[in-house]
Scaffold this active site. Sequence first.
Site, PDB file in Angstrom:
ATOM      1  N   ALA A  66      -4.468  18.640  51.753  1.00 39.81           N
ATOM      2  CA  ALA A  66      -5.548  19.125  50.904  1.00 39.81           C
ATOM      3  C   ALA A  66      -6.781  18.261  51.168  1.00 39.81           C
ATOM      4  CB  ALA A  66      -5.131  19.052  49.439  1.00 39.81           C
ATOM      5  N   GLY A 109      -0.537  18.801  51.981  1.00 45.26           N
ATOM      6  CA  GLY A 109      -0.665  20.257  51.929  1.00 45.26           C
ATOM      7  C   GLY A 109      -0.408  20.921  53.276  1.00 45.26           C
ATOM      8  N   GLU A 112       3.247  21.243  53.408  1.00 48.90           N
ATOM      9  CA  GLU A 112       3.617  22.264  52.426  1.00 48.90           C
ATOM     10  C   GLU A 112       3.278  23.666  52.932  1.00 48.90           C
ATOM     11  OE1 GLU A 112       1.375  20.002  49.502  1.00 48.90           O
ATOM     12  OE2 GLU A 112       3.090  20.100  48.152  1.00 48.90           O
ATOM     13  N   GLU A 132       1.101  11.889  49.791  1.00 49.79           N
ATOM     14  CA  GLU A 132       0.362  11.898  48.523  1.00 49.79           C
ATOM     15  C   GLU A 132       0.588  10.636  47.712  1.00 49.79           C
ATOM     16  OE1 GLU A 132       2.122  14.443  49.695  1.00 49.79           O
ATOM     17  OE2 GLU A 132       1.016  16.313  49.439  1.00 49.79           O
TER      18      GLU A 132
END
Length: 258
Positions: A66, A109, A112, A132
């Site tokens: 992200a 992300g 993911e 993260e």
Amino acid sequence: ERAYQHLLVDLSDRVAIIRLNRPEVLNALNLALVDELVDTLERLDRDDAVRCIVLTGNERAFAAGADIMEMAEAGVVEMKRRNQFRVWDRIRWITKPIIAAVNGYALGGGCELAMACDLIIAGENARFGQPEVNLGVMPGAGGTQRLTRLVGKARALEILLTGDPITAEEAYRIGLVNRVVPTEACLDEALRLARRIAEKPPMAVRLIKEAVYKALDTTLQDGMEYERNCFYLLFATEDKAEGMRAFLEKRRPSFKGR
Ligand code: CAA
């Protein structure tokens, strides 16, 4: 042709190729990119000319997570209001197979997103991780849920708690990816696989995907019943008639998606 802000999209042999295209930030997944990606997946899912989708980045990065710039100043109210991972849930309902062709970083992300795809082809230089924890947070787009289902509790916790990336080989060993190929062959290998799937009867492909995701989500008994009803449903298709007739006539079937 449509204009994209953060993607490059191509179609060849009934396979759509989506390339994440923010190379200057290692394809960091900002809100605009994810919106555009999910809208595009849904549009391709509705397009009869498309039977399989390949998602890729570049040789340096599939996606490095992200976009940290967008989150650095945000507070909890802003994050709750933004609800930025809601749009990711729509990937789950794409009916056509999505193959991730992953080179370089697939972190946070990015990892993911790869796990939200159905199959993963990794280049030798691919690195998967959930860093993260190093930012004082945790995954928010499925990292604790999908990774645990895919590789089991012990391996998932090690990846999540250390934040250390794993190599493509290790990802293969623990069942996170389908295969590892030389970096420069990664996209071609994914396309080859996608073209094979694109030759199959689309409704059978669709129901197989649906039934496998059902298996991750329900009891064996309910899943078996679901599978059986999907199986019967295919007897209403022209492709079932064609597939079985072609077998009996000893010729190659030609599937129409009806
Ligand atoms: N968000 C925003 N920008 C990013 C980014 C990210 N996730 N990852 C990399 N970039 C940017 C860098 O800031 C840098 O920009 P500048 O050139 O303007 O400085 C550019 O991309 C190139 O990156 P580096 O110079 O850092 O490249 P490197 O080769 O030295 O390191 C890396 C590569 C190890 C991947 C490093 O960039 C890195 O650690 N990135 C962050 C990875 C990360 O923590 N991801 C998780 C994000 S949180 C999340 O994803 C939450 C969730 O669950 C969805």
